[in-house]
Scaffold this active site. Structure first.
Site, PDB file in Angstrom:
ATOM      1  N   CYS A   2      41.489 -47.733  60.734  1.00  0.00           N
ATOM      2  CA  CYS A   2      40.114 -48.039  60.370  1.00  0.00           C
ATOM      3  C   CYS A   2      39.165 -47.054  61.032  1.00  0.00           C
ATOM      4  CB  CYS A   2      39.753 -49.441  60.826  1.00  0.00           C
ATOM      5  SG  CYS A   2      40.997 -50.662  60.465  1.00  0.00           S
ATOM      6  N   ARG A  27      40.469 -42.340  57.133  1.00  0.00           N
ATOM      7  CA  ARG A  27      41.234 -43.099  58.126  1.00  0.00           C
ATOM      8  C   ARG A  27      41.601 -44.501  57.643  1.00  0.00           C
ATOM      9  NH1 ARG A  27      40.937 -41.047  63.642  1.00  0.00           N
ATOM     10  NH2 ARG A  27      41.815 -43.065  64.096  1.00  0.00           N
ATOM     11  N   TRP A  74      41.354 -50.651  57.126  1.00  0.00           N
ATOM     12  CA  TRP A  74      42.737 -50.535  56.639  1.00  0.00           C
ATOM     13  C   TRP A  74      43.376 -51.839  57.097  1.00  0.00           C
ATOM     14  CZ3 TRP A  74      47.701 -50.466  58.677  1.00  0.00           C
ATOM     15  CH2 TRP A  74      48.701 -49.900  57.874  1.00  0.00           C
ATOM     16  N   ASN A 100      38.938 -51.839  65.591  1.00  0.00           N
ATOM     17  CA  ASN A 100      40.201 -51.195  65.195  1.00  0.00           C
ATOM     18  C   ASN A 100      41.268 -51.697  66.153  1.00  0.00           C
ATOM     19  OD1 ASN A 100      38.750 -49.667  63.438  1.00  0.00           O
ATOM     20  ND2 ASN A 100      38.946 -47.746  64.586  1.00  0.00           N
ATOM     21  N   GLY A 101      42.457 -51.945  65.653  1.00  0.00           N
ATOM     22  CA  GLY A 101      43.535 -52.383  66.541  1.00  0.00           C
ATOM     23  C   GLY A 101      43.987 -53.785  66.171  1.00  0.00           C
ATOM     24  N   GLU A 490      60.420 -33.493  54.207  1.00  0.00           N
ATOM     25  CA  GLU A 490      58.967 -33.392  54.102  1.00  0.00           C
ATOM     26  C   GLU A 490      58.535 -33.325  52.630  1.00  0.00           C
ATOM     27  OE1 GLU A 490      56.561 -33.862  55.969  1.00  0.00           O
ATOM     28  OE2 GLU A 490      54.864 -32.750  55.189  1.00  0.00           O
ATOM     29  N   LYS A 494      55.996 -35.913  51.038  1.00  0.00           N
ATOM     30  CA  LYS A 494      54.736 -35.471  50.408  1.00  0.00           C
ATOM     31  C   LYS A 494      54.628 -36.061  49.011  1.00  0.00           C
ATOM     32  CE  LYS A 494      52.562 -34.243  52.822  1.00  0.00           C
ATOM     33  NZ  LYS A 494      52.978 -34.233  54.191  1.00  0.00           N
ATOM     34  N   GLU A 497      54.157 -39.929  49.020  1.00  0.00           N
ATOM     35  CA  GLU A 497      52.916 -40.484  49.567  1.00  0.00           C
ATOM     36  C   GLU A 497      51.720 -40.237  48.672  1.00  0.00           C
ATOM     37  OE1 GLU A 497      52.198 -39.276  53.663  1.00  0.00           O
ATOM     38  OE2 GLU A 497      52.485 -37.182  53.224  1.00  0.00           O
ATOM     39  N   HIS A 513      77.641 -37.687  48.878  1.00  0.00           N
ATOM     40  CA  HIS A 513      78.043 -38.951  49.502  1.00  0.00           C
ATOM     41  C   HIS A 513      77.056 -40.080  49.204  1.00  0.00           C
ATOM     42  CE1 HIS A 513      81.144 -36.713  51.569  1.00  0.00           C
ATOM     43  NE2 HIS A 513      80.218 -35.823  51.899  1.00  0.00           N
ATOM     44  N   LYS A 612      45.284 -41.949  57.762  1.00  0.00           N
ATOM     45  CA  LYS A 612      45.530 -40.647  58.375  1.00  0.00           C
ATOM     46  C   LYS A 612      46.167 -40.777  59.752  1.00  0.00           C
ATOM     47  CE  LYS A 612      45.254 -36.203  58.673  1.00  0.00           C
ATOM     48  NZ  LYS A 612      46.297 -35.479  57.941  1.00  0.00           N
TER      49      LYS A 612
HETATM   50  C1  G6P Z   1      50.426 -41.196  59.310  1.00  0.00           C
HETATM   51  C2  G6P Z   1      49.981 -40.079  58.381  1.00  0.00           C
HETATM   52  C3  G6P Z   1      51.047 -38.980  58.365  1.00  0.00           C
HETATM   53  C4  G6P Z   1      51.321 -38.497  59.770  1.00  0.00           C
HETATM   54  C5  G6P Z   1      51.724 -39.649  60.696  1.00  0.00           C
HETATM   55  C6  G6P Z   1      51.770 -39.207  62.147  1.00  0.00           C
HETATM   56  O1  G6P Z   1      51.504 -41.866  58.758  1.00  0.00           O
HETATM   57  O2  G6P Z   1      49.768 -40.569  57.066  1.00  0.00           O
HETATM   58  O3  G6P Z   1      50.579 -37.887  57.574  1.00  0.00           O
HETATM   59  O4  G6P Z   1      52.350 -37.548  59.732  1.00  0.00           O
HETATM   60  O5  G6P Z   1      50.756 -40.692  60.607  1.00  0.00           O
HETATM   61  O6  G6P Z   1      50.473 -38.815  62.533  1.00  0.00           O
HETATM   62  P1  G6P Z   1      50.152 -37.905  63.775  1.00  0.00           P
HETATM   63  O7  G6P Z   1      48.648 -37.865  63.839  1.00  0.00           O
HETATM   64  O8  G6P Z   1      50.747 -38.581  64.972  1.00  0.00           O
HETATM   65  O9  G6P Z   1      50.742 -36.565  63.541  1.00  0.00           O
END
Ligand code: G6P
Length: 617
Positions: A2, A27, A74, A100-101, A490, A494, A497, A513, A612
C-alpha cells in the site's frame, strides 16, 4: 504494497495527496482514499479502484484543508470494498488512520474494544488500531505538560500491537497535527519550506522536496506546520538526520513511452552504465566496491556465499551463483528469503551473506537479513533504494543506481542486479585465482554490456511481430541451461505477471521429466540456444518439442547455426562473454512479455493482484 501520503502545511492538502497517491499507485491499487481536517472535523473520501477514481470523487467535494492523509490499498485483511479502504475512522469519528502492514493480534484487540462499546464498519486490522488509539485517548486524556495527548494515545496504542505497521493518523481535536509511526513498513518525512510531507516511498515527495528524514523502526513523528519531533515508543527523543534524495521528479515520469515498463526496458543501456560507473580498478582488471566494508583479506576468508531474495531478485541471485562458482570457485547457496528465515539452515562460520532487493523494503528479505545478523553473520545488500530499510540495516552493500523503477514487473533493476552479481564474481575471482589477463577480458565484456543491450533492443519491432502472433496462447514454456536457466525462470515470471498467461521456466534438459507432457501445438516453448558447448544439447531438446508439434521460439546468439526450419521464430542477440550473456538474453524475454501483454490489452504497469514491493509476510 500500500502507499501512504500525508501533508501538513499551507497548501491545499487534497491536491498534494492526490498527486502523491498517483505516484505511489504502483505499490498497491485496489482502492484509495483520503482524509482532510476542516473546521475541526475529519472529512473522508474513499473509493474502490484507482486514484483517478478517487480524484473524481474528491472533485465533487469542496476540500480546502491544509492537513490531511491519503492511501492506496493492496488488500490484506478484508476484501476490496469501500468500507475496507483507508482511511479508517474511529467509531467516535475523532481519529482517522491509514496503515501499511499487518496487525497480528488485531482480533484480540477487537474483542476487547467490542466490550468497551467500540463499533466496526470494516473487516480491517487498521480500523481496530484506530479505535485502540481512540480508546487510549478517551481513557487517559491528561498528558504531562508539553506532551501531545494525540501523540501519547498513538504511542500507548502501539505498545499493545504485534505485527508490522507504517501508519499516519489525524485527530479532530488537534487539527494542525499529524502523527506517524513505523515498524517494518517504510515511512519517509519530507522536509519542505513551511510544510512537511509524509510518504511510504520517496517518489511521492520529490515534486515538493528532496530533503528527507527516514524514520526508523519503533519511531513516531509528531508533525505540525512549523516543526516536527521524533521520539521512540519508549518516549525517548530522537535527533533527526536530514538526508537528500539524489533523484529528480523527472526520473519518475514516462518520457513519451506508453508504459513505465517500456521506458524502463529501453533505458537499460544507461541504467547499466550507471550501475557500473566508477566501479573498476585503474588497471581495468577487476571490480571495485566502496560500500562492502570488507578488506580483501577478510573476503579471502569467506568460503561460502549465501544469497537471499524474493521474486525477480531471486532469479538474479541464481545467475550470481552460477558466475561466482564458475569464476571464483566458491560455493554459493541461494534461498528464497521467506524460506530461509524459517528453515534454520546450518551455516558455515565463514559464510558471507548477500540479500538482494530492488526496493530494500521486501519484508521477507528484511527478515532474512535480520535472521542472518542475529546469528552473527555479516550481511551485504544489493539494493536500488538508498535509505531503504535493507540498505540501512545491512553491514555493507552495493547500490544499483538505476533510478526509480515504477513498472511493477522488474526490468532495469533485474539487469543491474545481474551486472552487479557478475562484478562480485569478478572481484572475488580476482582475489583468488583469476589471472590479470582474464580479469581484463572480463572487465572489457562488462564495459561493453550497454552497447550489447542497445543491439538487442534493436530487435524490438521483430519481437513485437512475434508477440502479435503468439499473444493468444494460454501456456508457455521457457527453457534454458546453465546461467540462462534463471533467465528462463525470469521469462516465465515476466509473462505470467503482466499478461496472465500460464508459463513455466525449466532447465532445457529437465523438460523431458514432466513438462513435455504439456507439449502440443497449443503450448509454445521459448528456448535459449546460445553458441557454445551445450548448443547441440539444446538443439536436441528443441527437436523433441518439434516432434510433438510444439511451436518453438528460439533466442540464439550470432554465429550459432540452428538447423533450418527447427524454430518457428528466431530472435538473434549478439554473441558475448558468459558473464554478460544473461543480461543480453534477458532483453528479448522482457520485450516479448511486454508486447504480448500490450497485445492482450493488459494493464502492464499495474498487473492485477501484484504490488511493487511486498511489505507483508
Ligand atoms: C514483488 C515484485 C517483484 C519483485 C519482488 C521482490 O513481488 O512484484 O517484481 O521482484 O517483489 O522485490 P524486491 O524489491 O525485494 O526486489
Amino acid at each position: 504494497m500500500c502507499g501512504i501520503v500525508g501533508y501538513v502545511g499551507t497548501r491545499k492538502a487534497a491536491t498534494i495527496i492526490l498527486e502523491g497517491l498517483k505516484r505511489l499507485e504502483y505499490r498497491g491499487y485496489d482502492s484509495a482514499g483520503l482524509a482532510i481536517i476542516e473546521g475541526g472535523k475529519i472529512k473522508v473520501v474513499k473509493t474502490v479502484g484507482r486514484v483517478e477514481q478517487l480524484a473524481k470523487e474528491v472533485a465533487k467535494v469542496h476540500l480546502t484543508g491544509t492537513v490531511g492523509l491519503g492511501h492506496t490499498r493492496w488488500a490484506t485483511h478484508g476484501g476490496v470494498t469501500v468500507a475496507n479502504a483507508h482511511p479508517h475512522l474511529s467509531s467516535d469519528g475523532k481519529f482517522a488512520l491509514i496503515h501499511n502492514g499487518v496487525i497480528e493480534n488485531y482480533s484480540q484487540i477487537k474483542a476487547f474494544l467490542l466490550t468497551k462499546g467500540y463499533t466496526f464498519t470494516s473487516e480491517t486490522d487498521t480500523e481496530v488500531l484506530c479505535n485502540l488509539i481512540a480508546y487510549h485517548y478517551a481513557k487517559e486524556r491528561k498528558p504531562a505538560a508539553g506532551e501531545s495527548a494525540f501523540l501519547e494515545s498513538v504511542r500507548k496504542a502501539l505498545r499493545h500491537v504485534e505485527g508490522t505497521y507504517g501508519i499516519a493518523a489525524l485527530c479532530a481535536d488537534f487539527p494542525d497535527q499529524m502523527v506517524a509511526a513505523r515498524k517494518a513498513s517504510p515511512l519517509i518525512l519530507g522536509v519542505g519550506e513551511n510544510e512537511y510531507l509524509l510518504a511510504s516511498d520517496a517518489s511521492a515527495l520529490v515534486s515538493s522536496t528532496r530533503n528527507v528524514v527516514y524514520l526508523k523502526d519503533g519511531e513516531l513523528v509528531l508533525i505540525t506546520p512549523k516543526e516536527f519531533s521524533i521520539s521512540t515508543l519508549d518516549q525517548a527523543d530522537v535527533s533527526p538526520v536530514v538526508d537528500r534524495i539524489d533523484w529528480k521528479v523527472e526520473d519518475a515520469n514516462m518520457d513519451g513511452f506508453s508504459h513505465f515498463m517500456e521506458k524502463e526496458i529501453f533505458e537499460q543501456p544507461l541504467a547499466l552504465e550507471n550501475a557500473m560507473r566508477g566501479r573498476f580498478s585503474e588497471d581495468s582488471s577487476t571490480a571495485l566496491f566502496g560500500g562492502l566494508n570488507l578488506t580483501p583479506a577478510e573476503l579471502r576468508q569467506v568460503d561460502r556465499f549465501m544469497f537471499c531474495a524474493c521474486g525477480t531478485a531471486w532469479h538474479a541471485c541464481l545467475v550470481a551463483e552460477h558466475l561466482i562458482e564458475r569464476f571464483a570457485r566458491i560455493p554459493v547457496e541461494v534461498d528464497y528469503s521467506s524460506e530461509f528465515r524459517y528453515r534454520n539452515a546450518p551455516l558455515d562460520p565463514q559464510t558471507l551473506f548477500f540479500v538482494v532487493s530492488q526496493s530494500g523494503e521486501t519484508i521477507d528479505t528484511l527478515a532474512a537479513l535480520r535472521e542472518a545478523k542475529r546469528k552473527g553473520y555479516r550481511v551485504m545488500a544489493i539494493n536500488n533504494v538508498v535509505g531503504s530499510s535493507i540498505a540501512r540495516e545491512a553491514d555493507g552493500g552495493i547500490f544499483q543506481h538505476v533510478g526509480p523503477e515504477i513498472g511493477v514487473a522488474s526490468t532495469k533493476a533485474f539487469t543491474s542486479q545481474l551486472l552487479i552479481g557478475a562484478m562480485v564474481a569478478l572481484y572475488v575471482a580476482r582475489l583468488r585465482d583469476m589471472s590479470f589477463n582474464d580479469g581484463v577480458d572480463y572487465v572489457k565484456a562488462l564495459k561493453g554490456v550497454p552497447d550489447l543491450v542497445r543491439q538487442a533492443l534493436k530487435q524490438a519491432a521483430h519481437i513485437k511481430g512475434i508477440a502479435q502472433r503468439y499473444a493468444h496462447y494460454q501456456d508457455f514454456l521457457f527453457l534454458g541451461r546453465l546461467s540462462l536457466f534463471p533467465i528462463a525462470l525470469e521469462g516465465a515470471l515476466k509473462l505470467k505477471e503482466i499478461s496472465y498467461i500460464h508459463s513455466e521456466g525449466y532447465p532445457a534438459a529437465e523438460m523431458k521429466h514432466g513438462p513435455i507432457a504439456l507439449i502440443s501445438e497449443k503450448c509454445p516453448s521459448v528456448f535459449f540456444a546460445p553458441k557454445g558447448e551445450i548448443f547441440n544439447k539444446v538443439v536436441s531438446s528443441m527437436q523433441e518439442i518439434k516432434a510433438r508439434k510444439g511451436p518453438v521460439i528460439a533466442i540464439t546468439t550470432e554465429g550459432a547455426e540452428l538447423p533450418p526450419g527447427l524454430a518457428d521464430e528466431v530472435i538473434t542477440i549478439p554473441d558475448c562473454h558468459e558473464a554478460v550473456l544473461p543480461i543480453v538474453a534477458t532483453i528479448p524475454i522482457q520485450l516479448l512479455s511486454y508486447y504480448i501483454a500490450v497485445e492482450r490489452g493488459c494493464d502492464v504497469d499495474k498487473p492485477r493482484n501484484l504490488a511493487k514491493s511486498v511489505t507483508v509476510e
